[in-house]
Design an enzyme around this catalytic site. Structure first.
Site, short mmCIF file in Angstrom:
data_model
loop_
_atom_site.label_atom_id
_atom_site.label_comp_id
_atom_site.label_asym_id
_atom_site.label_seq_id
_atom_site.Cartn_x
_atom_site.Cartn_y
_atom_site.Cartn_z
CE1 TYR A 10 -3.07 -3.00 0.37
CE2 TYR A 10 -3.69 -2.22 2.54
CZ TYR A 10 -3.85 -3.12 1.51
OH TYR A 10 -4.77 -4.13 1.62
CG HIS A 63 -0.95 -8.63 0.22
ND1 HIS A 63 -0.57 -7.32 0.35
CD2 HIS A 63 -2.27 -8.60 -0.09
CE1 HIS A 63 -1.62 -6.53 0.12
NE2 HIS A 63 -2.66 -7.30 -0.14
#
Length: 277
Positions: free
Chosen positions: A47, A105
């Site tokens: 992110y 992830h």
């Protein structure tokens, strides 16, 4: 705030997600979210905002021990040496000596899953991580990860909203003692204009978005991530614990699922998804 208990972890059922939130927005919104009552903050290496999340938590004035902080290791850091180094880097950015939950992830079969799970266990054993989990796993990978791990796997973070049937993932998670953490709950905004959701909301004086978040947290073992970059919407996102959906309303929302409901399935990252139940 409600909590979900999963394999020894106590997770706030409603989290605040920071996907696609630039640093400036994180610094503006996250401290206010924490002041409002959010205690579960979700970020990730990819992110690009871990540093701002760490600053925002400090800025909020909340004690670190009161925040359940999640981050995720990106797929290019799954080799053992890269993994450990990346976690150290995340901790520095987040201004903390540990995270409460660390996730893989996405699947990456270029690195043996045993190596990935081994690295997760190692950083947990070292006290850098309280709990470990996975993200975007199908049921076969969930079962394999649990089998390979010495420490409990506490969650699988996946896309989950009314248009995507995740029954198989939910059933597998419950069998394994795991939770499911739902992201993309608003289905890229589709839920906001859904007549079924709006009608249910009108009975409680709630919006369609609040209905969806309530639908998620009312399911056994489900954690919901909410997100907004608008300060005025923060109270709305948090106000989901003062009403309860009926069994019929829950079923009506489940019935919105359809084939082709999945939104997030990036080539080169997504596994072979389970077919709907």
């Amino acid at each position: 705030m409600n909590f979900v208990n999963a394999n020894g972890a106590t997770i706030p059922a409603l989290g605040f997600g920071t996907f696609r939130m630039p640093g400036k927005e994180v610094l503006e919104v996250v401290p206010e979210a924490i002041k409002l009552g959010f205690r579960h903050i979700d970020t990730a290496q990819i992110y690009g905002n871990e540093a701002e999340v760490g600053e925002a938590i400090q800025k909020s004035g909340a004690a670190r021990a009161d925040i359940f902080l999640t981050t995720k290791v990106w797929v290019d850091k799954f080799r053992h040496a890269d993994f450990v180094t990346s976690v150290e880097d995340s901790l520095k950015k987040l201004r903390t000596d540990h995270v409460d939950l660390l996730l893989l992830h996405w699947p990456n079969d270029a690195v043996p899953l045993a190596e990935q799970i081994g690295a997760l266990n190692e950083v947990r054993q070292a006290g850098k991580v309280r709990h470990i989990g996975v993200s975007n796993y199908n049921t076969a990978l969930m079962a394999e990860a649990v089998q390979l791990s010495a420490a409990p796997i506490v969650t699988n973070q996946v896309e989950y909203h009314p248009y995507l049937d995740q029954t198989k993932v939910l059933e597998t998670a419950r069998r394994l003692g795991m939770s499911v953490t739902a992201y993309y709950a608003m289905a890229d905004g589709k839920v906001l204009s859904d007549p079924v959701l709006k009608d249910i909301g009108s009975r409680y004086g709630k919006t369609a978005a609040q209905v969806v978040l309530r639908w998620l947290v009312q399911q056994d073992g489900v954690v919901a991530l909410s997100k907004t970059s608008t300060l005025k919407r923060l109270p709305e996102n948090f106000a989901i614990f003062d009403f309860e959906l009926s069994a019929e309303e829950m079923a009506a929302i489940h019935a919105l699922s359809a084939s082709g409901g999945r939104i997030v399935s990036p080539a080169g990252l997504a596994p072979t998804w389970d077919k709907a139940a």
